[in-house]
Every structure is written in C-alpha cells, then in structure tokens.
Design an enzyme around this catalytic site. Sequence first.
Site, short mmCIF file in Angstrom:
data_model
loop_
_atom_site.label_atom_id
_atom_site.label_comp_id
_atom_site.label_asym_id
_atom_site.label_seq_id
_atom_site.Cartn_x
_atom_site.Cartn_y
_atom_site.Cartn_z
N CYS A 87 0.87 -1.18 0.03
CA CYS A 87 -0.06 0.08 0.05
C CYS A 87 0.83 1.19 -0.13
O CYS A 87 0.25 2.23 0.00
CB CYS A 87 -0.96 0.07 1.21
SG CYS A 87 -0.17 0.08 2.81
N CYS A 102 -2.43 -4.77 5.32
CA CYS A 102 -3.15 -4.19 4.37
C CYS A 102 -4.39 -4.52 4.30
O CYS A 102 -4.71 -5.64 3.75
CB CYS A 102 -2.38 -4.04 3.02
SG CYS A 102 -0.80 -3.47 2.98
N GLU A 229 5.78 13.84 -21.66
CA GLU A 229 5.62 15.39 -21.41
C GLU A 229 6.88 16.07 -21.72
O GLU A 229 7.79 15.76 -21.11
CB GLU A 229 4.83 15.45 -19.85
CG GLU A 229 4.20 16.78 -19.51
CD GLU A 229 3.55 16.66 -18.31
OE1 GLU A 229 4.32 17.09 -17.28
OE2 GLU A 229 2.53 16.06 -17.88
#
Length: 373
Positions: A87, A102, A229
Amino acid sequence: MRKPPAKRSRYSEHVETSKEQRPKKTPHAKGQSKNGTNASTKGKELDEETSEIQRIILGNYSIATWYSSPYPDEYKGSQELYICQQCLKYMRYRETLEAHSCPDPFPRGRCVYEDASMVLYEVDGKAHTLYCQNLCLLSKLFLDQKTIYYDIGSFLFYVLLTKQQHSSGTDSLAYTFVGYFSKEKAPVERNNLACILVLPPFRGQSYGQMLIELSYELTKFEGTTGGPEQPLSSQGFHSYRSYWRRAIVQTLLGTTLQTAKYLHHSCERKRHSLEALSLADNQRIYSVSRLAQLTGIRTEDVLFTLEDLGLLGCWHGKYVVCISDETIRKVIAERSINPALRIDPNGLLVDRNDDEYESLSDSSTDISCSDHS
C-alpha cells in the site's frame, strides 16, 4: 541525395552525456539554503541534510534516497522510513511495519500486461487516491524535477511489478515493486506519459525501456499517437531517443513480430482494419504518418529520429525516407541499436471492448516518402 537544410530541433539543446549517476548530497551551511541565500527567505525549506530522510526500507531492499520529499516532518527525524510494499504506507519503525496489515487487495487496479516474469497494473488516481499520493511521495525521493500533486484524480498510474513464487512454497505469487509511469486521463497535447520512475536497485535492467514501450503500446490501442510530457530531462531524452531509434528501425525492417502477425494483432485491437491503414501484409512503410500510426510515436518525434539516424533526405524540396535494408542495417551497426522486442505483445490484456479505449482519430500530417529498397 542532398540533406535538407540544418534546422534546430526541439531536442537539440540536449548534449550527449554518460549514464546519469546517483546525485551527491552536499550538506548545507547552517542558516543557508541550497543556493547560498539566507534560509529565512525560503519559508519552511529544510536546510540541514540530517533533517531529511536518508534511506527507505521497501520489501527486501534498503535504498539510499537522492532528493528530499515532502513527507510530514515527524517522519523525517529518524532518517529512515519503512514503507509497505503493498500500500506504500510509510512508517517510522520496523516494528510498526511488521505489525502492519493491508486491508486492500494487492496488486490493486486492473492488470493491463502480464508475461512470465512481470505484470503491469493500471491504478486510477481517483479510485485509489491515498495509494497514488504515497506513490508520488516515494518517487520524489528519486526524481529531482518531480512535482507532487495531491489532487491526482485526473491521472492514471501504471505500476510495474516483478513476480516470483512465494517463499512459503505455496502456489501464490510474491510481487516486487519495480517502478511506474503515469499519464493524464485527458491530455491536452497527446502526452502518453507524465512521469516515470524505476527504483535504483532495478536500474540498468531495461525496465525503463519496457515502461516506455508499454506506454506506446497502450497509445496504439487508443488508435492515436503520443509522446512524453515536455521538457525532457537529459536522462529522459536519452532513454526516449534509444526507444524511438529501436521502434522505428524495427518497423522499417519489418521485424516487429513477423510484420503480418503483428499488424493483424495490433490493428484488430485498435478497432480498425489493415484496409483502413491502406497497408497490405507485405507492403513496406512509405509515409511518415503510417510510420507514426504503427509505432504510436508522434509525427514530430518520428521526424526527429529519422533525421537523427541520417535517414531523412531532401528530394526536389520534399523530405524523403531512405529505407533500403542495407542502409537500415548499417545504421543499426553504427549506432549499436538492439532491435529486439522487449515485451510480449500477447501479454497485453487491454480489452478491445473496454470503454476506456475508444478509438481516437489521429490527424498526423502525411509526408511524401520514397522507397529505395
């Protein structure tokens, strides 16, 4: 054949450098910030190396950090941070990690790629907000230019995990977090990747190239073209240039999974036929726009790569592509390009009936080319 007039590429500011090494952390003088100005002008900026997290414990790995990350101040005092591999929750003490369990299933999200040794899961930033925020905080420890977004519902995260048999001897699999890439759900400029990270223990093993390749495979499923990007870092530029070279020479030589099989497989899942591309099984690439369609690479990046490889010429004032097999193989040898596939196309598990992968139109410009084979 004369080459076209030299022009400044958007990538021309990058200079060839050796493989980027781990940055050195330098302690700052007390009362001064990193650029030498008085620390009081920097608000809450931390000015002592000892106040930053120096190391993370993730799974079986103890990893020295490269940069600071905006974890809460109370987690920085011990200099070590324990992170749950499932997690990505962060903790100060090993005992807390050992007692931690978790509640959510792992891996989370939906599987979009799987082969014999690894899996790629797509995680929606809106559906798994806390997990994706923890992922961004973790990545900032190793990325200098990473921007932390706490409102990440508009991003998808693609998490790469290696898999092996569980040490307990059961049939269950154990997963190891290797890295990830992210992208916007509705990018304005056809960006198919916003951020990419491979953890230091796994660098130099081609995982970065695999993540880049998978980002383009997903772009092809959408029936469009894309790219990273901008602007690219120096390391990012060299990684992408390496991938573009390999992908384009693969396609020019027709060695991409026995061309016919690959085209049928790829075109069927992109919801348009070979006839829509006007491309027969045994036909070679004649235009830059077709090359962009088959690779998923933006037209401008295709042009840059062809020029970079010396395959872009000028004939009667028009750009032409010289694609003789002899020329391509010479380029491969001179540039030390490895045209082998890194992923298994049959491992792509994106459902062609999935609403998220509606076919998108691509309006790339067709450029006149000639075949000299």
